[in-house]
Design an enzyme around this catalytic site. Structure first.
Site, mmCIF file in Angstrom:
data_model
loop_
_atom_site.group_PDB
_atom_site.id
_atom_site.type_symbol
_atom_site.label_atom_id
_atom_site.label_comp_id
_atom_site.label_asym_id
_atom_site.label_seq_id
_atom_site.Cartn_x
_atom_site.Cartn_y
_atom_site.Cartn_z
ATOM 1 N N ARG A 137 41.919 42.460 38.492
ATOM 2 C CA ARG A 137 40.474 42.619 38.370
ATOM 3 C C ARG A 137 40.019 43.987 38.870
ATOM 4 N NH1 ARG A 137 37.577 37.833 36.775
ATOM 5 N NH2 ARG A 137 35.635 38.840 37.315
ATOM 6 N N HIS A 149 33.053 27.168 40.961
ATOM 7 C CA HIS A 149 34.257 27.936 40.643
ATOM 8 C C HIS A 149 35.280 27.123 39.882
ATOM 9 C CE1 HIS A 149 32.497 29.889 44.255
ATOM 10 N NE2 HIS A 149 32.596 30.916 43.435
#
Ligand code: GLN
Ligand code: ZN
Length: 784
Positions: free
Chosen positions: A530, A709
């Site tokens: 990421r 999440h």
């Protein structure tokens, strides 16, 4: 001779090659060989590039497939039993991954619960936005040299004709970054760990390494006797290793002075200090350093993107040379360049003037080279480089694009009153209840709804010019319309417009503010594959025009329920950007706060009764040393209040924070004086509310009742239980019911089911607690 040194280079690749290769491997599209091949290419490319920049000490083992702390877990055999006993890539990625958490594109502390073998927890690397994997040790942890990565990569570079300086995470920092499963002191494991480092140093020595760089960022933290003793012990042991490479001990991210008594006296051959963060420590270092030790000067800021003031850097370096002699001074970046984008040459959209003010990793190495050459008296193009740097400093200082007198005078004219709401919270509460007439346990969401493939494709098409402005506008209107209609149908009390028009919660605002620039390729690793592309704040910040009023007003026109205005707060915008270095961070933050304040006031004038100002990053900004925290919290809280205090008492201000450690900052959180705060609590089953309870948090609070999440849909019962446990801790009349965070990474099916259950849970409890509506709540308030 003064040498040029580097402490680490970004791994991800100019085109994010490592990201693509990792993701292709994880998804099964490519075999491991392809990933390893890409990694090797990147290392070779980066070593050569550093050589070409004139760097004498080039790092190796700074590369990592995922994270250097995770590398150290594998290297030292500290692999928790759940991941098997083999120190291979299978165990490596099993520790790293699991279900990836991304609520807002930025990483937050995560622990994974949804895959078969959960990933290890991840948290921020000191005060950066880089996240490392947190080691977990047993009380009787066995360490062994379980891998040879530092040696392999040293030999790999050597084969290319480049003798590198391997980088190791120091044993003391490694232990303190981890935690023990039995909550014992991780540092007690040092005697068990040191033999691994001893063996490794022997191996590196045998492979021909002349130097090794050992990173001990603990050196800049608050003094702690146990850590100091551990440092003494560790380096006494390591210095005694026969036939080892010479050791350069690296401190960074602050001043070594809290640990001066140990730091300057450890038996190592070179010591690195961060002079970008803590220039004032140079004098202490020159006075205290041992009479043979080399001092490595971290002159070029590895954490920001500004072109350096080379004259200033040279002056500091010359002072060091005068005190220590040519052979005992090195020059380099303040820390690894991991936190900087790679190459300015990749920026095609930034204008030349702005570009002339910036330096990315490659340019920073050029600056290091220039300083070294200037100190060595090498002519060549050194003078030209110095002249150019000087000119860039001058145009930047004088530029009209940076300085906006109107902003200056507005900041100057601020008084404490500007950061205060009209009445105290207890009185505002009454006025807001009168205006809003909400039921007890009101339900809401945090702002974003699923950013489906449709939404992302439409945005990409529109950006490319393949979709017209009008078509994109009506597409977004339709998304918003559906979201409002659906929220009404399921009976949510406070609605949101869904944020379909937003890409990223900082970029969306930055793009509409004066003083911000955006890179096209300025990627920085956040965790694993990421990356984030932080905006660059280069000048005084102002709002050109209203930024969110159109969408919020549109959404409000579709319903008689209140729609929350949705803004990102000043501290979060600051924290997730590259910030100018020519004025204090607090000043830049105040400028952003005023721009947000204008937006808040405009939303109020447009009839919006509830405005949420998200501050998920306020905790991240907390300085590493305690003595600096009070000052930070003061201005951070002031900035939030500046942004939120322009409204009438009857307008309700919300804030949202998606992290969980409040204990040490709860006082500051309450000083923000938001009428309502929503926080993450579902994953810890409300344990995190403890801070709010012992502190007696005065305002209203929405503890997240489900974890966004994971695609899991929590049952009505489950959420009722969570709300009930919150109601045992806090007055039920002060509680809101909402998820943990925004829903943009979720898909619609699970979002719908979860919110239907959430509304049902609130309704059942409202009946059970016999809660009244807003108007009746008023009486209750008066009685209290
Ligand atoms: N309003 C934002 C959203 O819902 C908040 C994101 C965040 O706090 N990280 O996506
Ligand atoms: Zn959040």
């Amino acid at each position: 001779m003064v040498l040029a040194t580097n402490l680490g280079f970004p791994r991800i690749g100019l085109k994010r090659e490592l990201k693509s290769a990792l993701e292709a491997y994880w998804s099964g599209k490519q075999p491991i060989e392809n990933l390893l091949h890409t990694a090797k290419d990147l290392r070779a490319r980066h070593w050569r590039l550093q050589k070409d920049a004139g760097i004498d000490h080039i790092p190796s083992n700074d590369f990592s497939l995922y994270d250097h702390v995770l590398d150290t877990i594998l290297l030292t055999g500290a692999i928790p039993a759940a991941y098997g006993t083999k120190a291979d890539l299978h165990a490596y990625f099993a520790m790293a991954r699991g279900h990836q958490i991304a609520c807002c594109g930025h990483a937050h502390t995560k622990s994974d619960q949804s895959s078969d073998v959960p990933a290890l927890e991840m948290t921020k690397w000191y005060d950066t936005n880089y996240h490392y994997i947190v080691p977990v040790f047993e009380a009787d942890q066995n360490f062994r040299l379980a891998a040879t990565k530092p040696v392999d990569e040293f030999l790999e570079a050597k084969a290319l004709g480049i003798v590198t300086r391997p980088v190791l995470l120091g044993p003391v920092s490694f232990l303190t970054l981890g935690k023990r499963r039995d909550h014992g002191a991780a540092l007690d494991l040092l005697p068990r760990l040191l033999p691994v480092y001893v063996e490794l140093l022997e191996k590196l020595g045998a492979a021909g390494a002349e130097w090794v760089q050992i990173d001990e960022p603990v050196l800049v933290l608050d003094a702690d006797p146990a850590t100091q003793e551990a440092l003494r012990q560790a380096y006494a042991t390591l210095s005694r290793v026969a036939k080892r490479p010479k050791i350069m001990l690296a401190s960074y991210f602050g001043s070594l002075c809290p640990n001066a008594s140990v730091g300057f006296n450890l038996p190592v051959e070179a010591l690195h200090i961060d002079l970008a963060r803590a220039p004032e420590q140079l004098d202490d270092a020159l006075a205290a350093i041992g009479n043979k030790t080399i001092l490595s000067l971290g002159l070029i800021d590895g954490r920001n993107i500004w072109r350096a003031d080379l004259d200033k850097a040279l002056t500091a370096a010359q002072k060091a040379v005068k005190a220590l002699g040519n052979d005992r001074v090195w020059v380099g970046p303040s820390c690894s360049l991991l936190f900087s984008p790679i190459d300015l040459a990749g920026e095609t959209k930034l204008d030349d003037e702005l570009k002339s003010w910036l330096a990315f990793a490659v340019q920073k190495l050029g600056e290091v080279g220039t300083i070294a050459k200037a100190l060595r008296g090498e002519k060549g193009d050194t003078d030209k480089a110095l002249v150019e740097a000087r000119a860039a400093q001058a145009t930047r200082r004088a530029s009209k694009r940076i300085h906006n007198p109107a902003v200056r005078s507005r900041i100057k004219a601020l008084t404490p009153k500007d950061a205060e709401r009209g009445k105290a919270y207890t009185e505002r509460r009454v006025e807001q209840a009168k205006r809003l007439d909400l039921p007890g346990l009101p339900t809401t969401t945090i702002g974003s709804f699923p950013q489906t493939a449709d939404v992302r494709v439409a945005r990409a098409d529109w950006r490319k010019g393949a979709m017209s402005d009008a078509a994109y506008q009506s597409f977004l209107e339709e998304q918003t319309r559906q979201a409002i209609k659906w929220q009404e149908e399921i009976g949510l009390d406070v609605l949101v417009h869904g944020e379909f028009e937003r890409n990223d919660m900082v970029e969306y605002f930055g793009e509409q503010l004066q003083g911000f620039a955006f890179t096209s390729n300025g990627w920085v690793q956040s965790y694993g594959s990421r990356c984030v592309k932080p905006p660059v704040i280069f000048g005084d910040v102002t709002r050109k025009a209203p930024m969110t009023v159109g969408w919020t007003r549109f959404a409000q026109s579709l319903t008689s329920q209140p729609v929350k205005g949705m803004l990102t707060g000043p501290v979060t915008i600051l924290q997730w950007s590259f910030v100018r270095d020519d004025q204090p961070r607090a000043t830049t933050c105040r400028e952003i706060a005023l721009a947000i304040r204008d937006e808040v006031v405009d939303l109020e004038s447009a009839g919006i009764a509830i405005i949420q100002i998200d501050e998920p990053a306020i905790r991240e900004g907390l300085p590493l040393v305690k003595s600096a925290r009070g000052d930070y919290l003061n201005w951070a809280v002031e900035c939030f209040r500046l942004s939120s205090s322009g409204v009438r008492d009857e307008t309700q201000i919300h804030t949202h924070m998606c992290y969980s450690e409040f204990n040490d900052i709860i006082d500051a959180i309450s000083k923000m004086d938001a009428d309502v705060i929503s926080i993450e609590t579902a994953r810890s089953a409300m344990e995190l509310l403890d801070a709010f309870v012992s502190f007696k948090y005065p305002n209203e609070i929405g503890p997240g009742v489900y974890d966004i999440h994971s695609p899991r849909v929590p049952s009505v019962e489950e959420m009722k239980n969570l709300i009930q446990s919150a109601a045992k801790l806090l007055p039920v009349g002060h509680l809101w019911v909402n998820p943990d965070c925004g829903l943009k990474t979720r898909a619609w099916p699970e979002t719908k089911s979860a919110l239907v259950n959430m509304v049902q849970a609130a309704r059942e409890l409202r009946a059970q607690f016999k809660l009244a509506t807003g108007k009746a709540k008023l009486k209750e308030s008066k009685a209290a």
